[in-house]
Design an enzyme around this catalytic site. Structure first.
Site, mmCIF file in Angstrom:
data_model
loop_
_atom_site.group_PDB
_atom_site.id
_atom_site.type_symbol
_atom_site.label_atom_id
_atom_site.label_comp_id
_atom_site.label_asym_id
_atom_site.label_seq_id
_atom_site.Cartn_x
_atom_site.Cartn_y
_atom_site.Cartn_z
ATOM 1 N N LYS A 34 -0.364 4.985 -8.643
ATOM 2 C CA LYS A 34 0.366 5.118 -7.370
ATOM 3 C C LYS A 34 1.319 3.932 -7.179
ATOM 4 O O LYS A 34 1.175 2.898 -7.851
ATOM 5 C CB LYS A 34 -0.637 5.189 -6.211
ATOM 6 C CG LYS A 34 -1.469 3.924 -6.053
ATOM 7 C CD LYS A 34 -2.624 4.122 -5.067
ATOM 8 C CE LYS A 34 -3.448 2.845 -4.948
ATOM 9 N NZ LYS A 34 -4.652 3.043 -4.118
ATOM 10 N N TYR A 264 16.924 -21.864 6.209
ATOM 11 C CA TYR A 264 16.904 -21.426 7.606
ATOM 12 C C TYR A 264 15.858 -22.194 8.396
ATOM 13 O O TYR A 264 14.719 -22.360 7.946
ATOM 14 C CB TYR A 264 16.562 -19.934 7.691
ATOM 15 C CG TYR A 264 17.685 -19.016 7.286
ATOM 16 C CD1 TYR A 264 18.903 -19.011 7.971
ATOM 17 C CD2 TYR A 264 17.527 -18.124 6.233
ATOM 18 C CE1 TYR A 264 19.927 -18.151 7.604
ATOM 19 C CE2 TYR A 264 18.540 -17.257 5.863
ATOM 20 C CZ TYR A 264 19.745 -17.277 6.549
ATOM 21 O OH TYR A 264 20.739 -16.422 6.191
HETATM 22 C C1 LIG Z 1 -5.723 2.530 -4.952
HETATM 23 C C2 LIG Z 1 -6.971 3.283 -5.145
HETATM 24 C C3 LIG Z 1 -7.848 2.991 -6.204
HETATM 25 C C4 LIG Z 1 -7.652 1.802 -7.102
HETATM 26 O O1 LIG Z 1 -8.109 0.646 -6.473
HETATM 27 P P1 LIG Z 1 -8.153 -0.745 -7.284
HETATM 28 O O2 LIG Z 1 -8.824 -1.681 -6.377
HETATM 29 O O3 LIG Z 1 -6.724 -1.106 -7.524
HETATM 30 O O4 LIG Z 1 -8.858 -0.464 -8.546
HETATM 31 C C5 LIG Z 1 -8.939 3.797 -6.400
HETATM 32 N N1 LIG Z 1 -9.182 4.854 -5.594
HETATM 33 C C6 LIG Z 1 -8.386 5.149 -4.553
HETATM 34 C C7 LIG Z 1 -8.724 6.303 -3.701
HETATM 35 C C8 LIG Z 1 -7.266 4.376 -4.291
HETATM 36 O O5 LIG Z 1 -6.482 4.682 -3.236
#
Ligand SMILES: *Cc1c(COP(=O)(O)O)cnc(C)c1O
Length: 369
Positions: A34, A264
């Site tokens: 993702k 800034y």
């Molecule tokens: C993002 C996500 C993961 C992965 O989590 P990590 O801590 O990066 O391993 C696993 N399951 C779901 C449902 C997620 O949204």
């Protein structure tokens, strides 16, 4: 032409991280890609993960899953965060597995099944304690509906997500597993037997083997980062190698006198005469604006700390009076030399996940190994 800044993605590191996890568990591996593979690039990472031992891909959004299909990748892929109103007809046409966590979603997916003549593949998400996604109050009613419509869907999975797996000392994870077992029993009592069950994120994959079951959802660890350095330990402890190095050019190098107020708000005052370097990356590229001087860059074998506030497109570092750096030189913002992603995260009071996922699309990705 050379890029003003780029993120170098070591696909060999991704491959070796997946292989290391694969060797440590009998569960199947779902590679979590993702958010553009946590900023590393969706398609190259997905292909590398699949070639290195992962058998599933997981994304949050439906459009991410469809992008995977459009790239010609046909391995099993689940999108688990699809609000009502998403295009479930497209999801089915692209053979994407869907997660169901409400009656409303079940009915939208069933009607997409009817209109396409295809049988949706679903994974039922249950809330075992995190109180974010998953069935909770509608569970009993959902079971009745599911039984009624069981010939119209294929129940591929039952799954949940841990709230505190990055705190191995907490009993929360094992308690969530117990609650999960009761959901699994309810489902079995209703005559429905999911093909796979999956609970574990990276933290549980690394520290709670009893929760691996048929599949683990591997995210941050695949990118070579620890879910939490303080509680779980450094990534290197698990033979994981960070895959992202961020580099950028110095647009300018110049002497500045002691007493100068930099940037800034003039929040940083130079204690002595020095050379400043201007780095061509800013908060619009994903460099956190509120970062302390505990972060900076690496050049010519030395660290140069950040000075003053990060601007939209640039930030300033203290190169030291003796520096021989020149404008046009590349510096390493984070990577295997100089500051680590974890050091940047600590300096910005955030987590390594946020550092990598926020590197913007205007920063080029270059793939190596
Ligand atoms: C993002 C996500 C993961 C992965 O989590 P990590 O801590 O990066 O391993 C696993 N399951 C779901 C449902 C997620 O949204």
């Amino acid at each position: 032409m050379s890029y003003r800044a780029y993120a170098e993605i070591d696909l060999g590191a991704i491959a070796s991280n997946v292989a290391a996890i694969k060797a440590s568990t009998s569960a199947n591996i779902l590679a979590v890609v993702k958010a553009d593979a946590y900023g590393h690039g969706l398609i190259p990472v997905a292909q590398t993960a699949l070639a290195s031992g992962a058998s599933w891909l997981g994304v949050a959004l439906l459009e991410e899953a469809i992008a995977i299909r459009k790239a010609g990748i046909n391995d099993r892929t689940i999108a688990w965060l699809t609000p009502p109103g998403d295009d479930f007809v497209s999801a089915l046409k692209h053979d994407v597995d869907l997660s169901v966590s409400s009656l409303k979603l079940l009915h939208e997916i069933l009607s997409a099944g009817k209109s396409t003549g295809m049988k949706p593949r679903i994974h039922i998400e249950v809330d075992t304690g995190m109180r974010r996604g998953g069935f909770l109050d509608e569970w009993k009613e959902f079971l009745v509906e599911l039984v009624k419509h069981q010939d119209e869907v294929r129940v591929v999975g039952l799954w949940t997500h841990f709230a505190r797996a990055d705190e191995p000392e907490e009993s929360t994870t094992s308690e969530q597993v117990k609650v999960f077992e009761s959901y699994l029993k309810d489902l079995g009592d209703a005559g429905i037997h999911p093909e796979i069950i999956h609970l574990s994120n990276s933290a549980a994959t690394l520290t709670a083997s009893y929760a691996h079951r048929s599949m683990v959802r591997l995210g941050i660890a695949m990118y070579g980062l620890s879910p939490d350095v303080k509680t779980i330990g450094a990534a290197s402890k698990y033979s994981l190698k960070p895959a992202m190095t961020l580099k950028a050019k110095l647009s300018l190098v110049k002497h500045a006198p002691a007493g100068s107020a930099v940037g800034y708000g003039g929040t940083a005052i130079l204690k002595s005469d020095t050379k400043l370097g201007v780095v061509v990356l800013g908060y619009s590229d994903g460099i956190p604006r509120n970062t302390s001087d505990a972060a900076g860059i690496w050049i010519d074998g030395a660290k140069a700390p950040l000075v003053g506030r990060v601007s939209m497109d640039q930030f300033v570092v203290d190169l030291g009076g003796q520096s021989t750096a020149e404008s046009g030189d590349y510096v390493t913002v984070f990577g295997n030399e100089g500051y680590s992603i974890d050091e940047w995260a600590a300096a910005a009071s955030t987590i390594n996940y946020e550092i990598v996922t926020r590197i913007a699309s205007r920063v080029h990705r270059i793939y190596v190994n």
